[in-house]
Design a protein around this motif. Structure first.
Motif, short mmCIF file in Angstrom:
data_model
loop_
_atom_site.label_atom_id
_atom_site.label_comp_id
_atom_site.label_asym_id
_atom_site.label_seq_id
_atom_site.Cartn_x
_atom_site.Cartn_y
_atom_site.Cartn_z
N PHE A 159 -5.54 1.66 -3.66
CA PHE A 159 -5.10 2.22 -2.37
C PHE A 159 -6.22 2.44 -1.37
O PHE A 159 -6.06 2.09 -0.20
N SER A 160 -7.37 2.96 -1.76
CA SER A 160 -8.43 3.16 -0.77
C SER A 160 -9.15 1.85 -0.44
O SER A 160 -9.84 1.75 0.56
N ILE B 104 -6.31 4.06 -9.58
CA ILE B 104 -5.45 3.46 -8.55
C ILE B 104 -5.93 3.81 -7.15
O ILE B 104 -5.83 2.99 -6.24
N ASP B 105 -6.48 5.01 -6.98
CA ASP B 105 -7.02 5.35 -5.66
C ASP B 105 -8.20 4.45 -5.31
O ASP B 105 -8.27 3.89 -4.22
N HIS C 51 0.84 -1.21 0.00
CA HIS C 51 0.00 0.00 0.00
C HIS C 51 0.87 1.26 0.00
O HIS C 51 0.56 2.24 0.66
N ASP C 52 1.94 1.22 -0.80
CA ASP C 52 2.90 2.32 -0.90
C ASP C 52 2.57 3.16 -2.13
O ASP C 52 3.11 2.94 -3.21
N ARG C 53 1.65 4.11 -1.96
CA ARG C 53 1.20 4.92 -3.09
C ARG C 53 2.35 5.73 -3.70
O ARG C 53 2.49 5.81 -4.91
N ASP C 54 3.18 6.36 -2.85
CA ASP C 54 4.30 7.16 -3.37
C ASP C 54 5.29 6.28 -4.14
O ASP C 54 5.77 6.66 -5.21
N ASP D 204 -4.99 8.12 -12.00
CA ASP D 204 -5.02 8.51 -10.59
C ASP D 204 -6.32 8.07 -9.91
O ASP D 204 -6.30 7.55 -8.80
#
Length: 108
Positions: free
Chosen positions: A56-57, A51-52, A23-26, A48
């Motif tokens: 990631f969310s 992927i969010d 869960h490393d978005r950066d 964007d």
């Protein structure tokens, strides 16, 4: 049998799977070439936003079952909080500088 991310052939794809699973978005975004694009089930999506929402969310996670095409194509079980688990195919275009300029995913 699951392939551990550290054993994937292509360094960019290996880092992609690792970033998703941790869960490393950066870290994930750092793997992408400027202007990178993606598609889901054959339709281009806003990278964007996708992927969010899909990674990631919703706590996305990839368990890779098979790789081909020099490590640029994966068959994997993908799960997230929104959709549960499904069998998916992922294919990657990796530029000469080692960054991902496009990825395509969809149900396998």
């Amino acid at each position: 049998m699951t392939i551990q991310p550290a054993r994937l052939s292509d360094p960019a794809v290996r880092a992609f799977v690792s970033a998703v699973n941790s869960h490393d978005r950066d870290g994930f975004l750092a793997l992408l070439a400027p202007g990178a694009t993606m598609s889901d089930d054959g339709s281009d999506r806003d990278l964007d936003d996708w992927i969010d929402r899909e990674i990631f969310s919703s706590h996305g996670h990839l368990d890779v079952d098979n790789e081909s095409d020099g490590g640029h194509t994966l068959l994997a079980r993908y799960r997230n909080d929104a959709w549960g688990e499904m069998r998916t195919r992922w294919s990657f275009t990796v530029d000469d500088d080692g960054r991902i300029s496009r990825f395509e995913t969809g149900q396998a």
